[in-house]
Design an enzyme around this catalytic site. Sequence first.
Site, PDB file in Angstrom:
ATOM      1  N   HIS A 112       0.839  -1.197   0.000  1.00  0.00           N
ATOM      2  CA  HIS A 112       0.000   0.000   0.000  1.00  0.00           C
ATOM      3  C   HIS A 112       0.880   1.256   0.000  1.00  0.00           C
ATOM      4  O   HIS A 112       2.079   1.191  -0.254  1.00  0.00           O
ATOM      5  CB  HIS A 112      -0.998  -0.045   1.153  1.00  0.00           C
ATOM      6  CG  HIS A 112      -1.668  -1.384   1.277  1.00  0.00           C
ATOM      7  ND1 HIS A 112      -2.611  -1.818   0.379  1.00  0.00           N
ATOM      8  CD2 HIS A 112      -1.472  -2.402   2.156  1.00  0.00           C
ATOM      9  CE1 HIS A 112      -2.990  -3.054   0.715  1.00  0.00           C
ATOM     10  NE2 HIS A 112      -2.310  -3.431   1.776  1.00  0.00           N
ATOM     11  N   GLU A 286       2.707 -11.596   5.452  1.00  0.00           N
ATOM     12  CA  GLU A 286       1.761 -10.954   6.363  1.00  0.00           C
ATOM     13  C   GLU A 286       2.356 -11.130   7.755  1.00  0.00           C
ATOM     14  O   GLU A 286       2.354 -12.226   8.315  1.00  0.00           O
ATOM     15  CB  GLU A 286       0.380 -11.615   6.268  1.00  0.00           C
ATOM     16  CG  GLU A 286      -0.304 -11.463   4.930  1.00  0.00           C
ATOM     17  CD  GLU A 286      -1.043 -10.138   4.783  1.00  0.00           C
ATOM     18  OE1 GLU A 286      -0.941  -9.293   5.695  1.00  0.00           O
ATOM     19  OE2 GLU A 286      -1.724  -9.960   3.757  1.00  0.00           O
TER      20      GLU A 286
END
Length: 322
Positions: A112, A286
């Site tokens: 992001h 993650e």
Amino acid sequence: MSYTGPDFDPPPERRSRRGPLTVALAALVCGGLLGWGVYAATGGTDDKGAQAGGSPSAAPRTPSAASSAPTAGGSSPSAEGEESPASRTSSASAPAAAGPLKGKVVVIDPGHNPTNVKHTAEINRQVDVGTHRKECDTTGTSTNDGYAEAEFTLDVAHRLRALLEKQGATVKLTQDRDRPYGPCVDERARIGNAAKADAVVSIHADGSGAGNRGFHVILPGSVNEGEADTRAIVAPSRALGERVAGNFVRVTGTAPSNYTGGGTGLVTRKDLGGLNLSTVPKVFIECGNMRDSKDAALLTSGAWRQKAAQGISGGIVSFLRG
């Protein structure tokens, strides 16, 4: 809040919560994650929805800014321990130092972009990821206290870059808060390809339900459709992912995910644009679940983020030297 992942839709299955850390580590070894053993054997340094085995999360990461905005001023919470190296204005690496990774190129992809929240129309634009079309990017998730995933990923990326440059690698970031939004997921893949990277790691934090804890590494599945052809990178990407996962356990003490990957810490996906369009070895990690209070306490700790960077770095070093 459920999520749609780093650039993807949620995978299908939920795993039961793991037992004690020792049990999880045993499962990790049985699952074939021998990263820490390979690390020692190959001379590593102390630089410490769609696929089966995945899991749906409780709340989507939508491209909108709702509940994903960073803390006031875009700053991260006060960090314990070592602070992140200062952000550079350029995503290019400093001149490589002499070291065991001299001549190696590593691309770090901080998931992001902290300013995506101001450009929701742009990141909603559909792009081709080989198997289908999807949004350019999303805002990412955040902790319940508002610490944004995009701030977390950039902080870990800076720490990781510093560690790898000390080993002599040439390091490039896909973004360093130096562009208004993105890059889109297809461009993120092309950046690694154009750099002829020896390894690419995309850094993320999950947005699953409370009680879902732990990290997982996402590997590319075999895809040959449209512009996507991952067949040549599946095996080296798995080798990279196993080493990253093994070293992440060893350095951080964090157990593999209790809700995806069956306790192995590894998940294979075929729906990620960042993996589908890569022509060089690449994995996603993650690092934990921002929506779980215990994981959030780790993710917002500067000392833990330094360990996370050391674990990822150790895996990359082991892969490149092995």
